[in-house]
Design an enzyme around this catalytic site. Structure first.
Site, PDB file in Angstrom:
ATOM      1  N   CYS A 187       0.861  -1.173   0.000  1.00 36.64           N
ATOM      2  CA  CYS A 187       0.000   0.000   0.000  1.00 36.64           C
ATOM      3  C   CYS A 187       0.902   1.229   0.000  1.00 36.64           C
ATOM      4  O   CYS A 187       2.089   1.133   0.324  1.00 36.64           O
ATOM      5  CB  CYS A 187      -0.888  -0.028   1.236  1.00 36.64           C
ATOM      6  N   CYS A 192      -4.913   1.205  -3.781  1.00 31.02           N
ATOM      7  CA  CYS A 192      -4.616   2.629  -3.618  1.00 31.02           C
ATOM      8  C   CYS A 192      -3.891   3.189  -4.824  1.00 31.02           C
ATOM      9  O   CYS A 192      -3.298   4.261  -4.744  1.00 31.02           O
ATOM     10  CB  CYS A 192      -3.824   2.863  -2.333  1.00 31.02           C
ATOM     11  N   CYS A 227       3.909   0.419  -8.160  1.00 28.07           N
ATOM     12  CA  CYS A 227       5.074  -0.208  -7.542  1.00 28.07           C
ATOM     13  C   CYS A 227       6.209  -0.347  -8.533  1.00 28.07           C
ATOM     14  O   CYS A 227       5.978  -0.674  -9.697  1.00 28.07           O
ATOM     15  CB  CYS A 227       4.723  -1.607  -7.050  1.00 28.07           C
TER      16      CYS A 227
END
Length: 142
Positions: A10, A85, A89
């Site tokens: 997250c 969210c 990444c």
């Protein structure tokens, strides 16, 4: 047999991913190893997440050593679960990847927190099988 390593990711690694790590350890720790991390971490785990997991499940995230971590603190993992969210990444090698699409309860009522906690708990239902069961049950985006 080596248990698969699963990373819950997250943005802040302060709430949903920490809840997922803690519940993974409690509810499916015999099936896989749980880790969490964030891309832009906060200084502490959300106090409401800490309080409610302790109240509902008897999990003390702080006493168990959970802390906010960046992606580079993770071991090599087999699966990556993002919390919904919109985390972009950096490449994190993994066999499985899924986004759970969970709302962030930060700043919301206890009822909203509990709703998200129960959504995460439901992901672990039936997680008592093989690696295939992990892929099919835990990592389903449903």
């Amino acid at each position: 047999m080596t248990k698969p390593k699963i990373a819950f990711i997250c943005t802040h690694n302060a709430c949903r991913s920490q809840i997922a790590e803690a519940l993974g350890k409690k509810l499916a720790g015999d099936v896989f190893e749980s880790y969490s991390a964030g891309t832009h971490i906060k200084d502490e785990i959300n106090p409401d997440a800490i309080r409610l997991l302790k109240k509902i499940y008897g999990i003390d995230m702080q006493a168990s050593g959970q802390s906010n971590k960046t992606l580079d603190a993770l071991p090599a993992v087999d699966g990556v679960v993002t919390m919904g969210c919109g985390v972009k990444c950096p490449y994190l090698p993994a066999k499985w990847r899924v986004d759970w699409g969970l709302n962030d309860p930060t700043g919301q009522t206890d009822d909203e927190f509990i709703k998200v906690i129960k959504q995460i708990e439901k992901k672990y239902s039936g997680a008592q099988g093989s690696d295939q069961a992990i892929a099919a049950l835990i990592f389903s985006a449903k």
